[in-house]
Enzyme design. Structure first.
Site, PDB file in Angstrom:
ATOM      1  N   THR A 261       0.876  -1.170   0.000  1.00  0.00           N
ATOM      2  CA  THR A 261       0.000   0.000   0.000  1.00  0.00           C
ATOM      3  C   THR A 261       0.913   1.219   0.000  1.00  0.00           C
ATOM      4  O   THR A 261       1.663   1.429   0.960  1.00  0.00           O
ATOM      5  CB  THR A 261      -0.888   0.027   1.261  1.00  0.00           C
ATOM      6  OG1 THR A 261      -1.643  -1.187   1.300  1.00  0.00           O
ATOM      7  CG2 THR A 261      -1.837   1.210   1.226  1.00  0.00           C
TER       8      THR A 261
ATOM      9  N   LYS B 191      -7.932   1.501  -3.116  1.00  0.00           N
ATOM     10  CA  LYS B 191      -7.599   1.081  -1.746  1.00  0.00           C
ATOM     11  C   LYS B 191      -7.753   2.245  -0.753  1.00  0.00           C
ATOM     12  O   LYS B 191      -8.370   2.097   0.302  1.00  0.00           O
ATOM     13  CB  LYS B 191      -6.153   0.554  -1.738  1.00  0.00           C
ATOM     14  CG  LYS B 191      -5.525   0.394  -0.382  1.00  0.00           C
ATOM     15  CD  LYS B 191      -5.637  -0.991   0.159  1.00  0.00           C
ATOM     16  CE  LYS B 191      -5.142  -1.054   1.587  1.00  0.00           C
ATOM     17  NZ  LYS B 191      -5.398  -2.313   2.226  1.00  0.00           N
TER      18      LYS B 191
ATOM     19  N   LYS C 279      -1.836   4.975   8.617  1.00  0.00           N
ATOM     20  CA  LYS C 279      -1.034   5.046   7.389  1.00  0.00           C
ATOM     21  C   LYS C 279      -1.946   5.287   6.177  1.00  0.00           C
ATOM     22  O   LYS C 279      -1.692   6.173   5.354  1.00  0.00           O
ATOM     23  CB  LYS C 279      -0.253   3.736   7.208  1.00  0.00           C
ATOM     24  CG  LYS C 279       0.475   3.667   5.869  1.00  0.00           C
ATOM     25  CD  LYS C 279       1.062   2.302   5.563  1.00  0.00           C
ATOM     26  CE  LYS C 279       1.547   2.282   4.107  1.00  0.00           C
ATOM     27  NZ  LYS C 279       2.124   1.025   3.690  1.00  0.00           N
TER      28      LYS C 279
HETATM   29  P1  NAD Z   1       6.083  -5.706   7.197  1.00  0.00           P
HETATM   30  O1  NAD Z   1       6.782  -4.532   7.791  1.00  0.00           O
HETATM   31  O2  NAD Z   1       5.807  -6.912   8.049  1.00  0.00           O
HETATM   32  O3  NAD Z   1       6.858  -6.204   5.877  1.00  0.00           O
HETATM   33  C1  NAD Z   1       7.592  -5.377   5.024  1.00  0.00           C
HETATM   34  C2  NAD Z   1       8.899  -6.082   4.740  1.00  0.00           C
HETATM   35  O4  NAD Z   1       9.646  -5.335   3.779  1.00  0.00           O
HETATM   36  C3  NAD Z   1       9.781  -6.222   5.979  1.00  0.00           C
HETATM   37  O5  NAD Z   1      10.068  -7.591   6.232  1.00  0.00           O
HETATM   38  C4  NAD Z   1      11.057  -5.433   5.627  1.00  0.00           C
HETATM   39  O6  NAD Z   1      12.240  -5.980   6.159  1.00  0.00           O
HETATM   40  C5  NAD Z   1      11.029  -5.508   4.117  1.00  0.00           C
HETATM   41  N1  NAD Z   1      11.826  -4.469   3.467  1.00  0.00           N
HETATM   42  C6  NAD Z   1      11.915  -3.145   3.806  1.00  0.00           C
HETATM   43  N2  NAD Z   1      12.777  -2.517   2.975  1.00  0.00           N
HETATM   44  C7  NAD Z   1      13.213  -3.445   2.097  1.00  0.00           C
HETATM   45  C8  NAD Z   1      14.124  -3.416   1.011  1.00  0.00           C
HETATM   46  N3  NAD Z   1      14.739  -2.285   0.652  1.00  0.00           N
HETATM   47  N4  NAD Z   1      14.369  -4.563   0.331  1.00  0.00           N
HETATM   48  C9  NAD Z   1      13.761  -5.727   0.702  1.00  0.00           C
HETATM   49  N5  NAD Z   1      12.895  -5.823   1.727  1.00  0.00           N
HETATM   50  C10 NAD Z   1      12.633  -4.695   2.413  1.00  0.00           C
HETATM   51  O7  NAD Z   1       4.697  -5.120   6.617  1.00  0.00           O
HETATM   52  P2  NAD Z   1       3.414  -5.968   6.165  1.00  0.00           P
HETATM   53  O8  NAD Z   1       2.414  -5.981   7.264  1.00  0.00           O
HETATM   54  O9  NAD Z   1       3.863  -7.232   5.518  1.00  0.00           O
HETATM   55  O10 NAD Z   1       2.816  -4.970   5.064  1.00  0.00           O
HETATM   56  C11 NAD Z   1       3.393  -4.841   3.774  1.00  0.00           C
HETATM   57  C12 NAD Z   1       2.551  -3.893   2.967  1.00  0.00           C
HETATM   58  O11 NAD Z   1       1.212  -4.381   2.881  1.00  0.00           O
HETATM   59  C13 NAD Z   1       2.451  -2.478   3.542  1.00  0.00           C
HETATM   60  O12 NAD Z   1       2.505  -1.558   2.488  1.00  0.00           O
HETATM   61  C14 NAD Z   1       1.108  -2.483   4.240  1.00  0.00           C
HETATM   62  O13 NAD Z   1       0.523  -1.188   4.315  1.00  0.00           O
HETATM   63  C15 NAD Z   1       0.302  -3.384   3.335  1.00  0.00           C
HETATM   64  N6  NAD Z   1      -0.829  -4.077   3.985  1.00  0.00           N
HETATM   65  C16 NAD Z   1      -0.662  -4.663   5.200  1.00  0.00           C
HETATM   66  C17 NAD Z   1      -1.745  -5.310   5.793  1.00  0.00           C
HETATM   67  C18 NAD Z   1      -1.603  -5.970   7.140  1.00  0.00           C
HETATM   68  O14 NAD Z   1      -2.624  -6.357   7.720  1.00  0.00           O
HETATM   69  N7  NAD Z   1      -0.396  -6.182   7.646  1.00  0.00           N
HETATM   70  C19 NAD Z   1      -2.983  -5.346   5.141  1.00  0.00           C
HETATM   71  C20 NAD Z   1      -3.108  -4.776   3.874  1.00  0.00           C
HETATM   72  C21 NAD Z   1      -2.012  -4.136   3.314  1.00  0.00           C
END
Ligand code: NAD
Length: 294
Positions: free
Chosen positions: A90, A165, A240
């Site tokens: 997102t 979204k 966010k």
């Molecule tokens: P998260 O923080 O658990 O995962 C993100 C991952 O990206 C982390 O493991 C981090 O180490 C990695 N990362 C960061 N910089 C990086 C780079 N340069 N290269 C490689 N990896 C890198 O977050 P999440 O909960 O998995 O969410 C991911 C996305 O999905 C976000 O944009 C969030 O808004 C969206 N989202 C999350 C949910 C939820 O319920 N968690 C629901 C819908 C959407």
């Protein structure tokens, strides 16, 4: 099904189970995360190049737009013409459009495809994808959406998935607040919460927040309210998304006062009160504990 070579970048709470589902479906998935996280059935790579070189498809699931731009800039240079770049994070609409443009300039197909459904949906393969990009890009991505989710809607050109979204979540944030403040008012008027639910859930005040995710414990279907407001959908993630919707509104000069108010209330809840780490429906105990001048 053709076995695809997929590079998956960002194996966090959402990305790891999504990548594992693609691997379980028989695709050859190589993953990379700066934190060194891995996922079941996914071959770990040393870096971005190792994950995407020679891949038919790259998928990113990252925290925000600036990280997406950095990752995409690197990944794109290692991908072959005709390959597909799907971002499921997102992010702000501008970053989505910018990433699609960079990918297309390099001869790739690009799709922005944020999800709803949370960590449970990611694990169970029941996410909903809202996608922006070309018809060809969406068609190529669809079989992968079918593995990771239960529904994918092609919303329009690049950025349209992110637009859908953030508009959806702006409605959700404002509606949850309205539902919670109405419950708090009902409490003070001496109205039983179950009666409030019985009436509103079948009247013109009904909504997903009331009917499917009722913020009052013990009332309506099972929801995070019944589990001490453990998320669910954490208040900071709602914050966010509300920030992204206001950023987009400013970009296109849209008047969104309810969205702006919802952002301010969730900002206070997360940053100044006890909202961090709680479900976004924990706005109900917040309102219930307050008076007009608090
Ligand atoms: P998260 O923080 O658990 O995962 C993100 C991952 O990206 C982390 O493991 C981090 O180490 C990695 N990362 C960061 N910089 C990086 C780079 N340069 N290269 C490689 N990896 C890198 O977050 P999440 O909960 O998995 O969410 C991911 C996305 O999905 C976000 O944009 C969030 O808004 C969206 N989202 C999350 C949910 C939820 O319920 N968690 C629901 C819908 C959407």
């Amino acid at each position: 099904m053709d076995t695809l070579k997929i590079g998956f970048i960002g194996l966090g709470n959402m990305g790891a189970p999504m990548a594992a589902n693609l691997a379980a479906a028989g695709h050859s998935v190589t993953g990379f995360d700066v934190a060194g996280t891995t996922a079941k059935g996914v071959t770990p790579a040393e870096d971005i190049a190792g994950a995407v070189t020679g891949a038919d498809v790259a998928i990113t699931m990252l925290p925000n737009g600036s990280i997406l731009r950095q990752v995409a800039a690197q990944a794109i240079t290692h991908m072959s013409s005709g390959a597909l770049f799907i971002d499921c994070s997102t992010v702000d609409v501008e970053s989505a459009r910018n990433t699609a443009e960079a990918a297309e300039n390099a001869g790739l197909l690009a799709v922005d495809a944020p999800v709803s459904g949370g960590i449970g949906g990611a694990s169970d393969g029941t996410l909903t994808f809202m996608a922006g990009g070309s018809v060809d890009g969406f068609a190529k991505a669809q079989p992968l959406f079918d593995i990771m989710g239960q529904k994918a809607v092609h919303c329009g050109e690049a950025g349209a998935g992110q637009a859908a979204k953030i508009c959806n979540n702006m409605i959700l944030g404002a509606t949850m607040i309205a539902t919670c403040e109405a419950f708090a008012l009902a409490d003070k008027l001496g109205l039983d919460r179950q009666k409030m639910f019985d009436v509103v859930s079948t009247s013109s005040g009904y909504s997903w927040s009331m009917n499917a995710y009722c913020p009052a414990p013990g009332v309506g279907p099972s929801s995070p309210a019944d589990n001490d407001y453990k998320p669910g959908f954490a208040a900071e993630l709602m914050l966010k998304d509300l920030g992204l919707s206001q950023q987009a509104a400013a970009l296109v000069d849209a008047d969104t006062p309810m969205g702006a108010m919802a952002l301010e209330l969730y900002r206070r809840f997360v940053e100044d009160e006890d909202g961090m780490g709680r479900d976004f429906s924990a706005m109900l105990p917040r309102f219930a504990a307050r008076g007009r001048d608090d």
